[in-house]
Design a protein around this motif. Structure first.
Motif, mmCIF file in Angstrom:
data_model
loop_
_atom_site.group_PDB
_atom_site.id
_atom_site.type_symbol
_atom_site.label_atom_id
_atom_site.label_comp_id
_atom_site.label_asym_id
_atom_site.label_seq_id
_atom_site.Cartn_x
_atom_site.Cartn_y
_atom_site.Cartn_z
ATOM 1 N N ARG A 76 -2.800 12.950 37.601
ATOM 2 C CA ARG A 76 -3.281 13.141 38.422
ATOM 3 C C ARG A 76 -2.803 13.941 39.875
ATOM 4 O O ARG A 76 -3.220 14.470 40.389
ATOM 5 N N GLN A 134 -2.443 21.558 40.116
ATOM 6 C CA GLN A 134 -2.559 22.491 39.911
ATOM 7 C C GLN A 134 -3.910 22.875 39.985
ATOM 8 O O GLN A 134 -4.345 23.490 39.392
ATOM 9 N N ASN A 135 -4.677 22.441 40.778
ATOM 10 C CA ASN A 135 -6.210 22.757 40.858
ATOM 11 C C ASN A 135 -6.605 22.634 39.557
ATOM 12 O O ASN A 135 -8.116 23.294 39.417
ATOM 13 N N GLU A 136 -6.085 21.290 39.186
ATOM 14 C CA GLU A 136 -7.772 21.279 37.995
ATOM 15 C C GLU A 136 -8.452 19.445 38.261
ATOM 16 O O GLU A 136 -9.430 19.225 37.160
ATOM 17 N N LYS A 153 -2.510 17.335 38.225
ATOM 18 C CA LYS A 153 -3.724 17.553 38.113
ATOM 19 C C LYS A 153 -4.195 18.700 39.713
ATOM 20 O O LYS A 153 -4.555 19.653 39.933
ATOM 21 N N TYR A 154 -3.894 17.581 40.586
ATOM 22 C CA TYR A 154 -3.768 18.427 41.978
ATOM 23 C C TYR A 154 -3.762 19.304 42.262
ATOM 24 O O TYR A 154 -4.473 19.920 42.722
ATOM 25 N N ASP A 194 -11.476 18.340 40.153
ATOM 26 C CA ASP A 194 -12.661 19.194 40.909
ATOM 27 C C ASP A 194 -12.689 18.181 42.575
ATOM 28 O O ASP A 194 -12.314 17.220 42.311
#
Length: 325
Positions: free
Chosen positions: A4, A10-12, A7-8, A14
């Motif tokens: 996560r 990489q703005n993936e 992903k954080y 919500d």
């Protein structure tokens, strides 16, 4: 490393996933270390690429000018110096362009870097944005904002509670988004209360003017000083601010005016990230008018309330739960 975190950056994720991760990071030292290390690595990678360009340009230019000085034939000197000037111009232009594009963001094809500020339970924070606007954040609140305000508008997002003092700029209005509510301002002071757990968003205007809209702009209202609007389930209700002391939280004071104990405990749960169970229905409806300092902590606050009506307090440290009966 926790997937996560990647992903954080990489703005993936919500908004809900980002908030959940930030709260876990606050409580988990391993996650906090991984987050910090990866954040530092990204920062160093970005910095190193720019510095390498600058240093490489300096080295190449130094080699080139030395080569020119060592030439024996003067008839070539003039031509060589023209080439040197062209190379220097190219290097300087490349370095300048690299640094410029990294700091200034185009409206067409580049996006401003998004920053996230999360305030843990029992604390508050103040931040000055790039345009000079000041934002106070209450406990358990998150502010999502760009590093720079380019273009024709300024926009941030709030989860929780925040007090805004907006720097006036008539050419670039300021927008605050909270859940499904949007506020448009030019220069003003106002408070936004929008914890997702409450199911409502309340905007309280102290100074200036704010346009509040919901339902994708189909419902709108313009607030005047000392007015507030509450949005719940898409319905907007406007009334006067009857208890301004409720906004003293930015000074570290929690104030309650003739509120039921159950309503007070619901707010304390948000502020201190605890679970408070009021087992007696009669106890739930007892009303209190009181003030507490944020730094007193949840244990001390409950003990003070207990002195007025002598109920029992049972604390479960493992579950972080208080039971009042």
């Amino acid at each position: 490393m926790d997937e996560r975190i990647l992903k954080y950056f990489q703005n993936e994720l919500d908004i809900a996933e980002r908030l959940k991760l930030l709260r876990e990071i606050e409580k988990d030292d391993i996650l906090k270390k991984q987050f910090s290390e990866y954040q530092n690595i990204r920062a160093l990678m970005n910095l190193s690429s720019y510095m390498e360009n600058v240093e490489e340009g300096k080295v190449k230019y130094s080699h080139f000018t030395q080569w020119v000085l060592n030439r024996k034939r003067h008839q070539y000197l003039f031509k060589l110096m023209k080439y040197a000037a062209a190379v220097v111009l190219l290097i300087v232009s490349t370095c300048w362009l690299t640094l410029w594009t990294s700091s200034r963001l185009s409206n067409d094809n580049l996006i401003a870097e998004t920053n996230t500020l999360y305030v843990p339970a029992g604390q508050r924070a103040c931040i000055t944005l790039q345009d000079g606007s000041v934002v106070w954040l209450n406990a358990q609140s998150t502010l999502i904002y760009p590093s720079h305000f380019w273009g024709t508008e300024r926009k941030v997002q709030i989860i929780g509670e925040a007090f805004f003092e907006i720097a006036k700029n008539e050419k670039k209005p300021f927008y605050v988004v909270a859940q499904n509510v949007e506020m448009r301002v030019l220069g003003t002071k106002f408070n936004v209360y929008s914890y997702p757990e409450t199911g409502l968003t309340r905007t309280s205007l102290i100074e200036g003017a704010v346009q509040v809209s919901c339902d994708d702009g189909r419902e709108k209202v313009i607030l005047k000083p000392n007015e507030q609007v509450t949005v719940r389930n898409g319905q907007m209700t406007v009334d006067l601010i009857e208890f301004p002391d409720a906004l003293l939280w930015k000074e570290g004071i929690y104030s309650f005016n003739n509120e039921r104990l159950i309503d007070i405990t619901k707010k304390l749960e948000l502020y201190y990230d605890v679970k408070i169970v009021v087992s007696s229905q009669q106890l739930r409806n007892i009303r209190y008018t009181c003030k507490f300092r944020q730094r007193d902590g949840i244990d001390e606050i409950l003990k003070v309330i207990q002195q007025i009506h002598h109920f029992k307090i049972n604390k479960d440290k493992e579950k972080n739960t208080f039971t009042l009966n």
